[in-house]
Design a protein around this motif. Structure first.
Motif, short mmCIF file in Angstrom:
data_model
loop_
_atom_site.label_atom_id
_atom_site.label_comp_id
_atom_site.label_asym_id
_atom_site.label_seq_id
_atom_site.Cartn_x
_atom_site.Cartn_y
_atom_site.Cartn_z
N ASN A 78 -3.90 2.32 -3.00
CA ASN A 78 -3.33 3.64 -3.38
C ASN A 78 -4.44 4.50 -2.59
OD1 ASN A 78 -2.46 5.86 -4.29
ND2 ASN A 78 -2.53 5.41 -6.56
N MET A 79 -4.08 5.31 -1.52
CA MET A 79 -4.75 6.11 -0.80
C MET A 79 -4.22 7.56 -1.39
SD MET A 79 -6.99 5.06 0.97
CE MET A 79 -7.56 3.31 1.49
N VAL A 80 -4.76 7.97 -2.25
CA VAL A 80 -4.33 9.22 -3.19
C VAL A 80 -4.43 10.35 -2.35
CG1 VAL A 80 -4.86 10.37 -5.28
CG2 VAL A 80 -5.28 8.09 -5.35
N ARG A 81 -3.47 11.24 -2.62
CA ARG A 81 -3.27 12.45 -1.99
C ARG A 81 -2.81 13.67 -3.15
NH1 ARG A 81 2.46 12.14 1.28
NH2 ARG A 81 3.16 14.18 0.38
N SER A 82 -2.81 14.77 -2.74
CA SER A 82 -3.01 15.70 -3.78
C SER A 82 -1.33 15.78 -4.42
CB SER A 82 -3.37 16.96 -3.12
OG SER A 82 -2.38 17.38 -2.29
N GLY A 83 -1.36 16.36 -5.68
CA GLY A 83 -0.11 16.48 -6.24
C GLY A 83 -0.36 17.56 -7.31
N PRO A 84 0.53 17.79 -8.15
CA PRO A 84 1.81 16.87 -8.58
C PRO A 84 3.02 17.15 -7.55
CG PRO A 84 1.72 18.95 -10.08
CD PRO A 84 0.36 18.97 -9.27
N GLY A 85 4.09 16.56 -7.66
CA GLY A 85 5.16 16.73 -6.94
C GLY A 85 4.80 16.33 -5.37
N LEU A 86 5.44 16.98 -4.62
CA LEU A 86 5.23 16.27 -3.21
C LEU A 86 3.85 16.56 -2.66
CD1 LEU A 86 6.48 14.78 -0.94
CD2 LEU A 86 7.69 16.78 0.03
N SER A 120 0.89 -1.11 0.02
CA SER A 120 0.03 0.08 0.06
C SER A 120 0.90 1.08 0.16
CB SER A 120 -0.75 -0.03 1.16
OG SER A 120 -0.10 0.00 2.31
N SER A 121 0.33 2.30 -0.62
CA SER A 121 0.97 3.43 -0.41
C SER A 121 0.14 4.65 -0.86
CB SER A 121 2.13 3.48 -1.58
OG SER A 121 3.19 4.45 -1.37
N SER A 122 0.65 6.01 -1.03
CA SER A 122 -0.11 7.00 -1.53
C SER A 122 0.85 7.65 -2.70
CB SER A 122 -0.41 7.75 -0.60
OG SER A 122 -0.79 8.93 -0.83
N SER A 123 0.14 8.52 -3.61
CA SER A 123 0.61 8.96 -4.65
C SER A 123 2.07 9.06 -5.10
CB SER A 123 -0.14 10.38 -4.97
OG SER A 123 -1.58 10.30 -4.70
N PRO A 124 2.83 9.84 -4.26
CA PRO A 124 4.27 9.76 -4.57
C PRO A 124 4.92 8.44 -4.74
CG PRO A 124 3.76 11.68 -3.06
CD PRO A 124 2.61 10.81 -2.87
#
Lengths: 354, 253, 78
Positions: A106-114, A79-83
């Motif tokens: 995938n527990m999506v967080r905001s992006g792009p970048g960090l 499991s992870s998140s976006s980056p």
């Protein structure tokens, strides 16, 4: 936890418990917010269930540990998140080509970048269009409630094994962090390693887990073989929810947390006389093209709502093939739209319909 | 007359694709002989890496997985953690292990993973046409260091065995070569001890083997052996850097 | 009795690298003018009577193209 009574659980922890109950034998991962409760829970409970938990040195290593364990016939997940998911793309491409089953949360967080750690849906393209190099897809499922996340996680291991392909569960920080009442499924035993797995050949022929095909015609056949599986997925694994779509003249298309918020706004809009319904794709790949087309049969306009600058809206447009005007409303960067602002948007779209 | 040499059973019948005089073939044979002698061919799971030895999965007569560039120790970790009853080895080159995969290498060693790494150091990227490797010698010309590797521009040759020696999780670390029958015998002994590290659950075993790349060094195969003996060994001294058996003796256990 | 040896060359495996030629202590081997299907000059026994089956050629061969045979008093195979 052994009883099947309803419990109040945080999304991330409920997913981890569902995975253990599904017979997950190994978890490899790397810390990243907003999914840390998954590795934390796994570290505590998976070894007690006889499984392997290992914190890898990076997401690169984690997904390659998944590759190794899956190749050796183990029921395995990460499991992870976006980056972090970005870093796993190399491994996912290899896993898809080598036809190994695994589950990726995938527990999506905001992006792009960090970016930020707040909820987002801006990794839709990465999830459903392949994500890494080469021609391949993940089977992508997007739950909207903690119970649905539990049910999908539980089913995802067998789906991964059925198709020998990675399954991605696409959530977001909202789903991972919220607490809801869930009923947990029964504990399942993992199957024996399949014949193709590297378990030591004993008296048999060597098994090779590989994604290298130097000759063009052989590599092309591999691609065609993989895509034949995706055609089967499109027939058998399409999932969606319809909410007041019969007779809907305004159809909202939204998935995951956004769909949930949209429901509240749709209830109010219907009370105010707008004939609006919701179409919620649950399988984002395969995308429910036909079902969406049918749900939009009487619609004058389709509004796609996302926590992004507009990604799923492309698939909505491709599904509808120009039959109905498709408009988009989105918030992004970790900003979650409120029912009130969605209601306002429903009014605006309905009043401006052609 | 009786036959006194034979192909190891741990090798398939596929002819090696390596260039003439490349010592990958010797190292394959030694590894296969060791698998035979330990009776591990039917139990072993090998990991091929990216580079010239990418096709190792066609040569070893055991279950094999092919790993992404540099990730073999992570793949090996995943396998060994779910199947501790299997013997797990990786076969990696210097670009794969020392450059793109140095993180996976160090962390697998530091965790004391019970895996065996065969590390073939030929100071160059062979498969891609002779680019600078982390182990390219100072002054050595490569296709990306056309005037020779310089400290100011490219830094120093990476001493992998010396680095791993510092890690408590590494149970056995040795650097050998295959430039003569006597060196071949030493390499064979090192492989056996690296196998023992895993079999006895002592932690990671790594044998760094100095190997030739005649084509990309622009040398004939015999000159290439001389280059190892005279140039490479000066930069990468041979020897056992760490041996769990010595620790046992020293600790009086 | 003097130890006698013989080296069999598998012509399609030999790449003519010459390591066996360089290491043979009795100069039994040399590259022949003959080439195999890949175009490599292959190694041949030019002084077969000198071979004592020491196996050094096979140890140095990267392609397992050589098989060594031995008769007479000898130590175990290497």
């Amino acid at each position: 936890m052994t009883t099947n009574a309803a419990k109040l659980m945080k999304g991330n922890e409920a997913i981890a418990e569902a995975a253990i109950r599904a017979g997950c034998q190994a978890y490899f991962g790397y810390p990243i917010t907003p999914q840390n409760e998954i590795p934390d829970y796994m570290a505590k409970w998976l070894p007690k269930a006889g499984g392997v938990f290992l914190q890898a040195e990076s997401e690169l290593a984690a997904i390659n540990m998944v590759y190794g364990a899956a190749g050796a016939g183990s029921r395995v997940m990460t499991s992870s998140s976006s980056p972090g998911i970005s870093l796993m793309q190399e491994g996912l491409s290899y896993i898809a080509c080598a036809e190994l089953p695994c589950v990726v949360i995938n527990m999506v967080r905001s992006g792009p970048g960090l970016g930020g750690i707040l909820p987002a849906q801006s990794d839709y393209f990465q999830a459903v269009k392949g994500g890494g190099h080469g021609d391949y897809k993940l089977l992508v499922l997007a739950p909207a409630t903690v119970q649905e996340a539990v049910d999908i996680t539980y089913a995802s291991f067998q789906l991964a094994e059925k198709y020998r392909n990675p399954v991605m569960i696409l959530g977001d920080g909202l789903l991972g962090q919220m607490m809801e009442s869930v009923t947990l499924p029964k504990v399942e035993s993992p199957p024996s390693p399949p014949d193709w797995a590297t378990t030591g050949r004993q008296k048999g022929k060597p098994r090779i887990i590989n994604s290298l095909y130097i000759e063009g015609d052989v590599m092309e056949k591999r691609n065609q073989h993989i895509f034949a599986k995706y055609a089967h997925m499109a027939e058998d694994e399409v999932r969606f929810e319809k909410y007041h779509t019969d007779g809907a003249r305004l159809l909202v298309a939204a998935y995951g947390s956004t769909a949930r918020i949209a429901k509240t706004a749709i209830d109010r809009a219907r009370a105010e006389g707008i004939p609006v319904g919701l179409f919620r794709p649950i399988s984002l790949y395969p995308f429910p093209n036909d079902a969406l087309r049918k749900a939009a049969a009487e619609a004058r306009v389709v509004l796609t709502l996302e926590m992004s600058m507009g990604q799923m809206v492309d698939d909505v447009r491709l599904s509808l093939e120009g039959r109905v005007p498709v408009v988009f409303y989105g918030r992004t960067g970790g900003v979650v739209p409120t029912p009130k602002e969605i209601l306002k948007e429903l009014h605006r779209v309905w009043e401006n319909r052609a | 007359m009786r036959q006194v040499t034979a192909k190891p059973k741990a090798l398939t019948n596929a002819p090696f694709h390596y260039c003439p005089g490349c010592t990958h073939g010797i190292i394959h044979r030694l590894l296969a002989e060791t698998l035979d002698e330990f009776g591990l061919t039917e139990n072993a799971i090998g990991i091929a890496s990216v580079g010239c030895s990418v096709f190792a999965y066609d040569y070893f007569n055991c279950d094999m997985q092919q790993a992404a560039h540099g990730r073999a120790p992570a793949v090996a970790t995943g396998i060994k953690r779910v199947r501790p009853q299997n013997f797990v080895f990786t076969y990696q080159g210097d670009g794969d292990l020392g450059s793109i995969g140095i993180g996976e290498t160090i962390h697998a060693a530091n965790r004391g993973e019970n895996i065996t790494i065969i590390f073939v150091n030929n100071a160059v990227y062979g498969m891609t046409g002779g680019q600078m490797a982390p182990t390219t010698l100072l002054g050595q010309k490569s296709s990306t260091t056309p005037t020779g590797r310089s400290i100011g521009e490219h830094g120093y040759p990476l001493p992998v065995s010396e680095l791993l020696q510092a890690l408590p999780g590494a149970a056995y670390v040795a650097r050998t070569t295959v430039t003569s029958p006597s060196q071949i015998r030493i390499t064979k002994r090192a492989l056996a001890q690296a196998f023992q590290a895993q079999i006895q659950g002592r932690g990671l075993g790594l044998v760094e083997i100095l190997s030739t790349c005649p084509v990309n060094w622009h040398m004939d195969p015999v000159e290439a052996l001389t280059f190892i003996n005279e140039e490479m060994v000066a930069q990468f001294p041979l020897g056992v850097f760490k041996d769990f058996d010595e620790e046992v003796a020293r600790d009086g256990k | 009795m003097r130890i006698k040896g013989r080296v069999d060359v598998e012509p399609e495996l030999c790449k003519g690298c010459g390591l066996c030629v360089a290491f043979c202590p009795r100069k039994v081997l040399a590259l022949a003018d003959e080439v195999n299907s890949k175009g490599y000059r292959i190694v041949a026994q030019v002084k077969p009577e000198e071979c004592n089956g020491c196996t050094i050629c096979a140890q140095m061969c990267p392609d397992i193209a050589l098989t060594v045979w031995r008769s007479g008093r000898s130590k175990e195979a290497v």
